[in-house]
Design a protein around this motif. Structure first.
Motif, PDB file in Angstrom:
ATOM      1  N   MET A   1      55.399 -54.156  84.312  1.00  0.00           N
ATOM      2  CA  MET A   1      55.118 -55.275  83.430  1.00  0.00           C
ATOM      3  C   MET A   1      54.600 -54.721  82.101  1.00  0.00           C
ATOM      4  SD  MET A   1      52.894 -58.658  84.269  1.00  0.00           S
ATOM      5  CE  MET A   1      51.265 -57.997  84.090  1.00  0.00           C
ATOM      6  N   ALA A   2      55.039 -55.305  81.021  1.00  0.00           N
ATOM      7  CA  ALA A   2      54.636 -54.838  79.693  1.00  0.00           C
ATOM      8  C   ALA A   2      53.141 -55.059  79.490  1.00  0.00           C
ATOM      9  CB  ALA A   2      55.423 -55.582  78.615  1.00  0.00           C
ATOM     10  N   GLU A   3      52.489 -54.087  78.854  1.00  0.00           N
ATOM     11  CA  GLU A   3      51.047 -54.151  78.622  1.00  0.00           C
ATOM     12  C   GLU A   3      50.665 -55.363  77.783  1.00  0.00           C
ATOM     13  OE1 GLU A   3      47.109 -53.544  78.665  1.00  0.00           O
ATOM     14  OE2 GLU A   3      48.554 -52.431  79.869  1.00  0.00           O
ATOM     15  N   SER A   4      51.535 -55.766  76.861  1.00  0.00           N
ATOM     16  CA  SER A   4      51.181 -56.851  75.951  1.00  0.00           C
ATOM     17  C   SER A   4      51.435 -58.230  76.551  1.00  0.00           C
ATOM     18  CB  SER A   4      51.970 -56.711  74.644  1.00  0.00           C
ATOM     19  OG  SER A   4      53.349 -56.862  74.919  1.00  0.00           O
ATOM     20  N   THR A   5      51.938 -58.288  77.775  1.00  0.00           N
ATOM     21  CA  THR A   5      52.230 -59.575  78.393  1.00  0.00           C
ATOM     22  C   THR A   5      50.958 -60.391  78.548  1.00  0.00           C
ATOM     23  OG1 THR A   5      54.101 -58.678  79.615  1.00  0.00           O
ATOM     24  CG2 THR A   5      53.157 -60.703  80.441  1.00  0.00           C
ATOM     25  N   MET A   6      51.036 -61.637  78.121  1.00  0.00           N
ATOM     26  CA  MET A   6      49.933 -62.558  78.305  1.00  0.00           C
ATOM     27  C   MET A   6      50.514 -63.896  78.707  1.00  0.00           C
ATOM     28  SD  MET A   6      46.770 -63.695  75.889  1.00  0.00           S
ATOM     29  CE  MET A   6      46.076 -62.085  76.043  1.00  0.00           C
ATOM     30  N   VAL A   7      49.884 -64.535  79.681  1.00  0.00           N
ATOM     31  CA  VAL A   7      50.267 -65.893  80.034  1.00  0.00           C
ATOM     32  C   VAL A   7      49.441 -66.805  79.144  1.00  0.00           C
ATOM     33  CG1 VAL A   7      50.369 -67.636  81.845  1.00  0.00           C
ATOM     34  CG2 VAL A   7      50.790 -65.243  82.421  1.00  0.00           C
ATOM     35  N   THR A   8      50.103 -67.718  78.459  1.00  0.00           N
ATOM     36  CA  THR A   8      49.425 -68.651  77.567  1.00  0.00           C
ATOM     37  C   THR A   8      49.859 -70.071  77.893  1.00  0.00           C
ATOM     38  OG1 THR A   8      51.164 -68.361  75.918  1.00  0.00           O
ATOM     39  CG2 THR A   8      49.171 -67.036  75.637  1.00  0.00           C
ATOM     40  N   GLY A   9      48.973 -71.005  77.625  1.00  0.00           N
ATOM     41  CA  GLY A   9      49.301 -72.411  77.828  1.00  0.00           C
ATOM     42  C   GLY A   9      48.351 -73.292  77.046  1.00  0.00           C
ATOM     43  N   LEU A  36      40.059 -68.428  75.089  1.00  0.00           N
ATOM     44  CA  LEU A  36      40.076 -69.869  74.881  1.00  0.00           C
ATOM     45  C   LEU A  36      39.979 -70.154  73.397  1.00  0.00           C
ATOM     46  CD1 LEU A  36      37.478 -70.887  77.600  1.00  0.00           C
ATOM     47  CD2 LEU A  36      39.919 -71.369  77.670  1.00  0.00           C
ATOM     48  N   VAL A  37      40.758 -71.101  72.948  1.00  0.00           N
ATOM     49  CA  VAL A  37      40.683 -71.556  71.564  1.00  0.00           C
ATOM     50  C   VAL A  37      40.705 -73.081  71.592  1.00  0.00           C
ATOM     51  CG1 VAL A  37      41.769 -71.563  69.277  1.00  0.00           C
ATOM     52  CG2 VAL A  37      41.952 -69.530  70.742  1.00  0.00           C
ATOM     53  N   MET A  38      39.730 -73.682  70.935  1.00  0.00           N
ATOM     54  CA  MET A  38      39.708 -75.143  70.818  1.00  0.00           C
ATOM     55  C   MET A  38      39.040 -75.498  69.508  1.00  0.00           C
ATOM     56  SD  MET A  38      36.655 -76.197  73.504  1.00  0.00           S
ATOM     57  CE  MET A  38      37.013 -74.907  74.701  1.00  0.00           C
ATOM     58  N   SER A  39      39.255 -76.720  69.071  1.00  0.00           N
ATOM     59  CA  SER A  39      38.572 -77.154  67.856  1.00  0.00           C
ATOM     60  C   SER A  39      37.129 -77.479  68.211  1.00  0.00           C
ATOM     61  CB  SER A  39      39.259 -78.385  67.265  1.00  0.00           C
ATOM     62  OG  SER A  39      39.048 -79.510  68.102  1.00  0.00           O
ATOM     63  N   GLU A 134      48.858 -73.719  67.484  1.00  0.00           N
ATOM     64  CA  GLU A 134      47.917 -74.053  66.417  1.00  0.00           C
ATOM     65  C   GLU A 134      47.902 -75.567  66.186  1.00  0.00           C
ATOM     66  OE1 GLU A 134      46.822 -72.001  62.177  1.00  0.00           O
ATOM     67  OE2 GLU A 134      48.941 -72.351  62.588  1.00  0.00           O
ATOM     68  N   ALA A 135      49.086 -76.183  66.156  1.00  0.00           N
ATOM     69  CA  ALA A 135      49.181 -77.637  65.984  1.00  0.00           C
ATOM     70  C   ALA A 135      48.523 -78.347  67.167  1.00  0.00           C
ATOM     71  CB  ALA A 135      50.636 -78.064  65.843  1.00  0.00           C
ATOM     72  N   GLY A 136      48.753 -77.850  68.382  1.00  0.00           N
ATOM     73  CA  GLY A 136      48.171 -78.465  69.571  1.00  0.00           C
ATOM     74  C   GLY A 136      46.658 -78.404  69.573  1.00  0.00           C
ATOM     75  N   VAL A 137      46.094 -77.282  69.129  1.00  0.00           N
ATOM     76  CA  VAL A 137      44.638 -77.143  69.046  1.00  0.00           C
ATOM     77  C   VAL A 137      44.094 -78.129  68.008  1.00  0.00           C
ATOM     78  CG1 VAL A 137      42.763 -75.588  68.334  1.00  0.00           C
ATOM     79  CG2 VAL A 137      44.535 -74.780  69.917  1.00  0.00           C
ATOM     80  N   LEU A 143      43.724 -74.146  74.080  1.00  0.00           N
ATOM     81  CA  LEU A 143      44.647 -73.038  74.292  1.00  0.00           C
ATOM     82  C   LEU A 143      43.973 -72.004  75.178  1.00  0.00           C
ATOM     83  CD1 LEU A 143      47.256 -71.451  73.674  1.00  0.00           C
ATOM     84  CD2 LEU A 143      46.124 -70.601  71.615  1.00  0.00           C
ATOM     85  N   MET A 144      44.685 -71.570  76.195  1.00  0.00           N
ATOM     86  CA  MET A 144      44.152 -70.569  77.114  1.00  0.00           C
ATOM     87  C   MET A 144      45.157 -69.436  77.228  1.00  0.00           C
ATOM     88  SD  MET A 144      42.595 -71.462  80.891  1.00  0.00           S
ATOM     89  CE  MET A 144      42.292 -73.116  80.322  1.00  0.00           C
ATOM     90  N   GLY A 145      44.635 -68.210  77.325  1.00  0.00           N
ATOM     91  CA  GLY A 145      45.498 -67.052  77.505  1.00  0.00           C
ATOM     92  C   GLY A 145      44.813 -66.011  78.360  1.00  0.00           C
ATOM     93  N   VAL A 146      45.576 -65.358  79.214  1.00  0.00           N
ATOM     94  CA  VAL A 146      45.022 -64.304  80.062  1.00  0.00           C
ATOM     95  C   VAL A 146      46.090 -63.237  80.269  1.00  0.00           C
ATOM     96  CG1 VAL A 146      45.648 -65.420  82.259  1.00  0.00           C
ATOM     97  CG2 VAL A 146      43.736 -63.819  82.183  1.00  0.00           C
ATOM     98  N   LYS A 147      45.660 -61.977  80.259  1.00  0.00           N
ATOM     99  CA  LYS A 147      46.577 -60.875  80.550  1.00  0.00           C
ATOM    100  C   LYS A 147      46.579 -60.648  82.055  1.00  0.00           C
ATOM    101  CE  LYS A 147      46.765 -58.235  76.327  1.00  0.00           C
ATOM    102  NZ  LYS A 147      46.833 -56.915  75.756  1.00  0.00           N
ATOM    103  N   PRO A 148      47.688 -60.977  82.716  1.00  0.00           N
ATOM    104  CA  PRO A 148      47.733 -60.796  84.173  1.00  0.00           C
ATOM    105  C   PRO A 148      47.780 -59.317  84.539  1.00  0.00           C
ATOM    106  CG  PRO A 148      49.831 -61.624  83.352  1.00  0.00           C
ATOM    107  CD  PRO A 148      48.914 -61.542  82.179  1.00  0.00           C
TER     108      PRO A 148
END
Length: 171
Positions: A1-9, A36-39, A134-137, A143-148
């Motif tokens: 698996m690529a090192e830069s892979t991140m699951v985001t949603g 985590l990113v939120m307004s 960015e629009a969704g936030v 926005l959540m992201g994690v490197k599996p």
């Protein structure tokens, strides 16, 4: 698996974000693994009511109003409270927590404005998707992201986040 892979949603409500966060922690990831990113408005709306959740506590800490938080914590609130790398970005009205917050804090507040988009692109997220996030936030999403750690984890996280109403879930 690529090192830069991140699951985001992107999650449009607190409940789905809490469940998605719990799915990650249930697999052994800590709050230091989750971005985590939120307004700030979203943080205030969902996590400033005094109801103790892990996500809300993490959001409160990011806004500089955290502290010793007792009681039962929901998933995301305590993560925002307890992680040392959460920042509020004045002017943008964003609360950012996790490894990306450390990168932005290291870059200095002046670099934070373009830094978030740059950091997300640096995660290997295509610019077109970053713009949707960015629009969704801005519309109140979280926005959540994690490197599996493995392809198996990536598949599990991706599926669970979709099950919990995550939008634009990718790896």
């Amino acid at each position: 698996m690529a090192e830069s892979t991140m699951v985001t949603g992107l999650f449009r409500d607190r409940d789905s974000a809490e469940r998605a966060y719990q799915a990650v922690t249930d697999r052994g990831y800590s709050r230091d693994d989750v971005n985590l990113v939120m307004s700030d408005e979203t943080r205030k709306r969902h996590f400033a009511s005094g109801e103790r959740t892990e996500l809300g506590s993490k959001a409160a800490e990011g806004a500089g109003i955290g502290g010793a938080i007792g009681g039962t914590l929901g998933a995301i609130a305590a993560a925002i409270a307890a992680v040392g790398t959460s920042i509020a970005i004045p002017g943008l009205g964003l609360v950012v927590a996790g490894p990306v917050a450390a990168a932005l804090a290291g870059a200095g507040a002046g670099a934070a404005t373009g830094g978030l988009v740059g950091a997300l692109i640096g995660w290997g997220i295509p610019e077109e998707r970053v713009k949707r996030y960015e629009a969704g936030v801005k519309e109140g999403g979280i926005l959540m992201g994690v490197k599996p750690r493995s392809d198996e984890d990536a598949a599990h996280i991706e599926k669970s986040w979709r099950d919990y109403r995550g939008e634009d879930v990718y790896r």
